[in-house]
Design a protein around this motif. Structure first.
Motif, short mmCIF file in Angstrom:
data_model
loop_
_atom_site.label_atom_id
_atom_site.label_comp_id
_atom_site.label_asym_id
_atom_site.label_seq_id
_atom_site.Cartn_x
_atom_site.Cartn_y
_atom_site.Cartn_z
N ALA A 44 -25.30 -10.68 -25.58
CA ALA A 44 -23.89 -10.32 -25.45
C ALA A 44 -23.03 -11.40 -26.09
CB ALA A 44 -23.52 -10.16 -23.97
N CYS A 45 -22.44 -11.09 -27.22
CA CYS A 45 -21.62 -12.06 -27.95
C CYS A 45 -20.18 -11.93 -27.45
CB CYS A 45 -21.71 -11.78 -29.44
SG CYS A 45 -21.20 -13.16 -30.46
N ILE A 46 -19.79 -12.87 -26.59
CA ILE A 46 -18.51 -12.78 -25.90
C ILE A 46 -17.41 -13.47 -26.70
CG2 ILE A 46 -17.27 -13.36 -23.77
CD1 ILE A 46 -19.94 -13.25 -22.31
N PHE A 47 -16.29 -12.76 -26.82
CA PHE A 47 -15.14 -13.33 -27.51
C PHE A 47 -14.26 -14.04 -26.45
CE2 PHE A 47 -17.03 -11.02 -30.80
CZ PHE A 47 -16.49 -11.44 -32.00
N SER A 48 -12.98 -13.91 -26.47
CA SER A 48 -12.10 -14.73 -25.62
C SER A 48 -11.74 -13.99 -24.33
CB SER A 48 -10.83 -15.09 -26.40
OG SER A 48 -10.07 -16.03 -25.70
N THR A 49 -12.18 -14.53 -23.18
CA THR A 49 -11.92 -13.90 -21.90
C THR A 49 -10.72 -14.55 -21.20
OG1 THR A 49 -13.56 -15.37 -20.88
CG2 THR A 49 -14.31 -13.17 -21.52
N GLY A 61 -17.16 -8.15 -16.94
CA GLY A 61 -18.16 -7.88 -15.91
C GLY A 61 -18.74 -6.49 -16.05
N ARG A 62 -17.89 -5.51 -16.34
CA ARG A 62 -18.38 -4.14 -16.50
C ARG A 62 -19.29 -4.03 -17.73
NH1 ARG A 62 -15.84 -0.23 -17.80
NH2 ARG A 62 -14.02 -1.19 -18.80
N ALA A 63 -18.96 -4.76 -18.78
CA ALA A 63 -19.78 -4.71 -19.99
C ALA A 63 -21.18 -5.27 -19.73
CB ALA A 63 -19.11 -5.49 -21.11
N ASN A 113 -21.27 -7.11 -29.30
CA ASN A 113 -19.99 -7.80 -29.18
C ASN A 113 -19.23 -7.32 -27.95
OD1 ASN A 113 -20.31 -9.27 -31.54
ND2 ASN A 113 -19.06 -7.91 -32.79
N LEU A 114 -18.67 -8.28 -27.19
CA LEU A 114 -17.82 -7.96 -26.06
C LEU A 114 -16.43 -8.53 -26.34
CD1 LEU A 114 -20.09 -8.79 -22.96
CD2 LEU A 114 -20.13 -6.80 -24.48
N GLY A 115 -15.47 -7.67 -26.54
CA GLY A 115 -14.10 -8.09 -26.80
C GLY A 115 -13.13 -7.14 -26.14
N GLY A 116 -11.85 -7.46 -26.26
CA GLY A 116 -10.81 -6.62 -25.67
C GLY A 116 -10.49 -5.44 -26.57
N ILE A 155 -11.59 -11.37 -34.51
CA ILE A 155 -11.30 -9.96 -34.83
C ILE A 155 -12.56 -9.15 -34.50
CG2 ILE A 155 -10.35 -8.43 -36.59
CD1 ILE A 155 -9.60 -10.91 -38.23
N PRO A 156 -12.86 -8.98 -33.21
CA PRO A 156 -14.14 -8.36 -32.83
C PRO A 156 -14.17 -6.85 -33.05
CG PRO A 156 -12.82 -8.77 -30.89
CD PRO A 156 -12.08 -9.39 -32.03
N ASP A 157 -15.30 -6.39 -33.56
CA ASP A 157 -15.62 -4.96 -33.64
C ASP A 157 -16.51 -4.65 -32.44
OD1 ASP A 157 -16.57 -2.42 -34.15
OD2 ASP A 157 -16.81 -2.77 -36.31
N ILE A 158 -16.01 -3.89 -31.48
CA ILE A 158 -16.77 -3.62 -30.24
C ILE A 158 -17.28 -2.19 -30.18
CG2 ILE A 158 -15.53 -5.40 -28.96
CD1 ILE A 158 -13.86 -3.14 -27.69
N ARG A 159 -17.26 -1.49 -31.31
CA ARG A 159 -17.64 -0.08 -31.29
C ARG A 159 -19.11 0.15 -30.97
NH1 ARG A 159 -14.88 1.54 -36.94
NH2 ARG A 159 -15.77 -0.52 -37.42
#
Length: 310
Positions: free
Chosen positions: A169-174, A216-218, A237-240, A281-285
């Motif tokens: 899980a590549c986490i971006f900014s939480t 958390g849900r991801a 990728n995990l992003g907003g 600039i995360p792509d979370i698709r």
């Protein structure tokens, strides 16, 4: 499911544990000995029935096999030495975390787990100015990013050898309630509410924020996925919300408005960090396509949630 979680009292760890407990899983939360943050996992000052707290050093995770004493399904490894800003530059500390992580894979296999999940970081990607999907070239600019990327490659190989599924899980900014007090969002809120002045960098880089409950849900979605994560490539990728990605100053100004326009701020007074001007600039698709997850909390709502809990 029985799920082992290291780093359970970190900011993201706490969000993941609470979501896993809410979904009815039994969580074995691994904490450092005499952790001062154990209370973060309590509900109404009590330990939830489906939570078992185990104190164990990250260097001795092999001890969990005897201490847990029953089969588990998923091992979620979020424990990491040297996640602070200064330690991220210490190559020796980062290498120790790599060793811990690979030992965690072996421990997961010994516990009978079928899946190993690891929380990586956007720092693995390095500096990019375009949409960042899971296949973009990785050019980490710090020992921290290099170490996280090393785990990605070596843990995937080891998991395949041990017949474990692997998710990275590549986490971006939480952000969210309970975030580090030194984070940009926490600092802006604290300063503005007191009528203080924020000195900022240019804040022109593209940014994206992921609310802690969505994170958390991801992670819970990856733990529960019924197929093999490796069949789609191990990185997720995990992003907003992607449509909210924009200049960092847009987020600063939203916070200022939501704090009642108290205090003041000025751009261009602070230099970029040691890694330079970094865009997120995360792509979370892929997470939506494979795991059926998408972020639900927009930035304005997330900030309102923080303000309500102050």
């Amino acid at each position: 499911m029985n799920i082992v979680v290291t780093g359970a009292t970190s900011f993201v760890g706490t969000g993941a544990v609470k979501e896993l407990l809410r979904r009815g899983h039994h969580v074995f939360a691994v904490l450092r000995e005499h952790s001062a943050k154990a209370d973060l996992l309590l509900e109404n000052h009590k330990i939830p029935e489906n939570l078992t707290i185990i104190e164990e050093d990250l260097g001795n995770l092999g001890n969990l096999v005897n201490r847990i004493g029953e089969p588990c399904s998923v091992f979620l490894h979020m424990g990491w030495r040297g996640a602070g800003s200064n330690s991220r530059k210490d190559a020796g500390v980062q290498e120790e975390s790599v060793k811990d992580s690979l030992n965690a894979v072996r421990t997961a296999a010994a516990l009978g787990c079928t899946r190993f999940l690891f929380t990586g970081s956007q720092a693995e990607y390095g500096i990019h100015n375009t949409l960042m999907d899971e296949n973009i070239p990785c050019r980490p600019g710090s020992p921290y990013g290099e170490a996280k990327l090393k785990v990605r490659h070596e843990a995937e190989k080891l998991c395949r050898e041990l017949s474990l599924d692997y998710g990275h899980a590549c986490i971006f900014s939480t952000y969210g309630p309970g975030d580090h007090p030194w984070s940009l969002i926490s600092t802006c809120i604290g300063t503005f509410l007191k009528g203080g002045h924020m000195e900022l960098s240019d804040c022109t880089q593209k940014w994206n924020f992921l609310y802690i409950e969505d994170a958390g849900r991801a992670l819970a979605a990856l733990a529960e996925y019924e197929g093999r994560l490796l069949d789609h490539g191990c990185v997720y990728n995990l992003g907003g919300p992607m449509e909210e990605t924009g200049p960092l100053r847009n987020f600063v100004e939203q916070i200022y408005e939501l704090c009642g326009r108290r205090g003041s701020f000025e751009y261009g007074l602070r230099p970029p960090n040691a890694e330079g001007v970094v865009n997120l600039i995360p792509d979370i698709r892929k997470m939506e396509r494979v795991a059926g997850w998408r972020p639900e909390i927009r930035f304005e709502q997330g900030i309102r949630n923080i303000l309500r809990k102050l």
